[in-house]
Design a protein around this motif. Structure first.
Motif, mmCIF file in Angstrom:
data_model
loop_
_atom_site.group_PDB
_atom_site.id
_atom_site.type_symbol
_atom_site.label_atom_id
_atom_site.label_comp_id
_atom_site.label_asym_id
_atom_site.label_seq_id
_atom_site.Cartn_x
_atom_site.Cartn_y
_atom_site.Cartn_z
ATOM 1 N N LYS A 208 16.489 12.775 -1.751
ATOM 2 C CA LYS A 208 16.271 11.352 -2.029
ATOM 3 C C LYS A 208 16.443 10.458 -0.807
ATOM 4 O O LYS A 208 15.813 9.418 -0.703
ATOM 5 C CB LYS A 208 17.216 10.904 -3.138
ATOM 6 N N ARG A 209 17.292 10.876 0.117
ATOM 7 C CA ARG A 209 17.521 10.057 1.315
ATOM 8 C C ARG A 209 16.252 9.919 2.154
ATOM 9 O O ARG A 209 16.098 8.971 2.917
ATOM 10 C CB ARG A 209 18.639 10.706 2.143
ATOM 11 N N GLN A 210 15.347 10.874 2.003
ATOM 12 C CA GLN A 210 14.111 10.863 2.769
ATOM 13 C C GLN A 210 12.957 10.183 2.026
ATOM 14 O O GLN A 210 11.848 10.093 2.540
ATOM 15 C CB GLN A 210 13.718 12.300 3.132
ATOM 16 N N ALA A 211 13.234 9.695 0.830
ATOM 17 C CA ALA A 211 12.190 9.066 0.022
ATOM 18 C C ALA A 211 11.751 7.740 0.626
ATOM 19 O O ALA A 211 12.566 6.965 1.113
ATOM 20 C CB ALA A 211 12.701 8.845 -1.397
ATOM 21 N N LEU A 212 10.458 7.497 0.582
ATOM 22 C CA LEU A 212 9.908 6.213 1.006
ATOM 23 C C LEU A 212 9.988 5.233 -0.159
ATOM 24 O O LEU A 212 9.856 5.617 -1.324
ATOM 25 C CB LEU A 212 8.448 6.360 1.435
ATOM 26 N N SER A 213 10.165 3.973 0.160
ATOM 27 C CA SER A 213 10.154 2.928 -0.863
ATOM 28 C C SER A 213 8.736 2.766 -1.400
ATOM 29 O O SER A 213 7.760 3.225 -0.781
ATOM 30 C CB SER A 213 10.630 1.609 -0.261
ATOM 31 N N LYS A 214 8.603 2.080 -2.513
ATOM 32 C CA LYS A 214 7.280 1.786 -3.074
ATOM 33 C C LYS A 214 6.435 1.022 -2.062
ATOM 34 O O LYS A 214 5.251 1.300 -1.882
ATOM 35 C CB LYS A 214 7.452 0.978 -4.375
ATOM 36 N N GLU A 215 7.062 0.073 -1.354
ATOM 37 C CA GLU A 215 6.338 -0.718 -0.350
ATOM 38 C C GLU A 215 5.842 0.167 0.787
ATOM 39 O O GLU A 215 4.709 0.005 1.255
ATOM 40 C CB GLU A 215 7.228 -1.835 0.204
ATOM 41 N N ASP A 216 6.671 1.104 1.239
ATOM 42 C CA ASP A 216 6.250 2.023 2.294
ATOM 43 C C ASP A 216 5.132 2.944 1.811
ATOM 44 O O ASP A 216 4.186 3.229 2.543
ATOM 45 C CB ASP A 216 7.430 2.859 2.811
ATOM 46 N N CYS A 217 5.243 3.407 0.565
ATOM 47 C CA CYS A 217 4.173 4.243 -0.002
ATOM 48 C C CYS A 217 2.864 3.457 -0.049
ATOM 49 O O CYS A 217 1.804 3.978 0.319
ATOM 50 C CB CYS A 217 4.546 4.721 -1.404
ATOM 51 N N ASP A 218 2.943 2.203 -0.493
ATOM 52 C CA ASP A 218 1.745 1.359 -0.541
ATOM 53 C C ASP A 218 1.133 1.210 0.851
ATOM 54 O O ASP A 218 -0.085 1.306 1.009
ATOM 55 C CB ASP A 218 2.075 -0.023 -1.109
ATOM 56 N N ASP A 219 1.980 0.971 1.853
ATOM 57 C CA ASP A 219 1.478 0.818 3.225
ATOM 58 C C ASP A 219 0.724 2.057 3.677
ATOM 59 O O ASP A 219 -0.351 1.962 4.280
ATOM 60 C CB ASP A 219 2.623 0.533 4.198
ATOM 61 N N VAL A 220 1.283 3.230 3.404
ATOM 62 C CA VAL A 220 0.620 4.482 3.787
ATOM 63 C C VAL A 220 -0.747 4.566 3.105
ATOM 64 O O VAL A 220 -1.749 4.899 3.750
ATOM 65 C CB VAL A 220 1.493 5.708 3.434
ATOM 66 N N LEU A 221 -0.795 4.244 1.825
ATOM 67 C CA LEU A 221 -2.067 4.332 1.098
ATOM 68 C C LEU A 221 -3.069 3.274 1.551
ATOM 69 O O LEU A 221 -4.269 3.550 1.640
ATOM 70 C CB LEU A 221 -1.830 4.231 -0.406
ATOM 71 N N TYR A 222 -2.607 2.070 1.841
ATOM 72 C CA TYR A 222 -3.523 1.031 2.329
ATOM 73 C C TYR A 222 -4.114 1.401 3.685
ATOM 74 O O TYR A 222 -5.296 1.191 3.937
ATOM 75 C CB TYR A 222 -2.816 -0.319 2.460
ATOM 76 N N LEU A 223 -3.284 1.933 4.570
ATOM 77 C CA LEU A 223 -3.711 2.161 5.953
ATOM 78 C C LEU A 223 -4.398 3.498 6.185
ATOM 79 O O LEU A 223 -5.147 3.654 7.143
ATOM 80 C CB LEU A 223 -2.507 2.036 6.890
ATOM 81 N N GLY A 224 -4.148 4.484 5.331
ATOM 82 C CA GLY A 224 -4.754 5.804 5.512
ATOM 83 C C GLY A 224 -6.262 5.761 5.378
ATOM 84 O O GLY A 224 -6.821 4.877 4.719
ATOM 85 N N THR A 225 -6.920 6.718 6.010
ATOM 86 C CA THR A 225 -8.381 6.766 5.942
ATOM 87 C C THR A 225 -8.902 7.967 5.171
ATOM 88 O O THR A 225 -10.066 7.985 4.768
ATOM 89 C CB THR A 225 -8.992 6.787 7.354
ATOM 90 N N SER A 226 -8.055 8.971 4.970
ATOM 91 C CA SER A 226 -8.466 10.120 4.184
ATOM 92 C C SER A 226 -7.237 10.798 3.608
ATOM 93 O O SER A 226 -6.118 10.571 4.053
ATOM 94 C CB SER A 226 -9.265 11.114 5.034
ATOM 95 N N GLY A 227 -7.481 11.621 2.621
ATOM 96 C CA GLY A 227 -6.413 12.371 1.989
ATOM 97 C C GLY A 227 -6.986 13.632 1.381
ATOM 98 O O GLY A 227 -8.169 13.939 1.552
#
Length: 169
Positions: A8-27
């Motif tokens: 759990k200490r390595q978990a990203l916050s919801k805001e950080d998860c959103d940032d990754v999804l907004y900025l990513g170009t592929s998955g």
């Protein structure tokens, strides 16, 4: 029931998860493939803060898998820095779990493809985007993934580098 993250200490916050999804170009979209084999396909996408949208052809392995089982997962890797001297990687990634549906309504489909076009060609004119969309409209299939569960994780080394809140003792 989806599993809780063990570290759990390595978990990203919801805001950080959103940032990754907004900025990513592929998955990588993972589906239940043929004969019980998982089917994972790299794919472009757009995220609107709640749902993920993908495009593709109206027929093929991906569509067969979705029609058979709409549950899916989608993974985006934001960072993957190899650190040879430490025998590790400094990673950051997000996984979304949810259900996919094929957008049949023309307005929903148009809205989704316009979001995708704007993400990947933000400097192009609206007229050029419209022309490109209209030219590929007939064979186009748009998919919408409703997210049931979202989690992100980063390397412990990145967690340790983050500024820590000041604690009164």
């Amino acid at each position: 029931m989806l599993r809780e993250m063990r570290r759990k200490r390595q978990a990203l916050s919801k805001e950080d998860c959103d940032d990754v999804l907004y900025l990513g170009t592929s998955g990588v979209l993972a589906l239940a493939g043929d004969d019980g084999y998982p089917y994972a396909v790299p794919i472009s996408y757009v995220y609107d803060g709640e749902k993920l949208y993908f495009h593709g052809a109206k027929a093929g392995h991906k569509m067969d898998a979705i029609l058979r089982e709409p549950k899916a997962s989608f993974c985006v890797i934001d960072q993957d820095q190899i650190v040879p001297e430490e025998y590790t990687t400094y990673f950051r990634s997000v996984i979304a779990f949810g259900k996919i549906r094929i957008l049949e309504d023309a307005e929903e489909k148009r809205d989704a493809i316009e979001r995708l076009a704007l993400k990947y060609a933000p400097d192009d004119s609206a007229e050029n985007r419209r022309r490109a969309i209209d030219g590929g409209w007939e064979p186009l299939c748009m998919l919408e993934m409703t997210i049931d569960h979202l989690s992100g994780k980063e390397a412990i080394d990145l967690v340790r580098r983050r500024p820590q809140p000041y604690k009164l003792e």
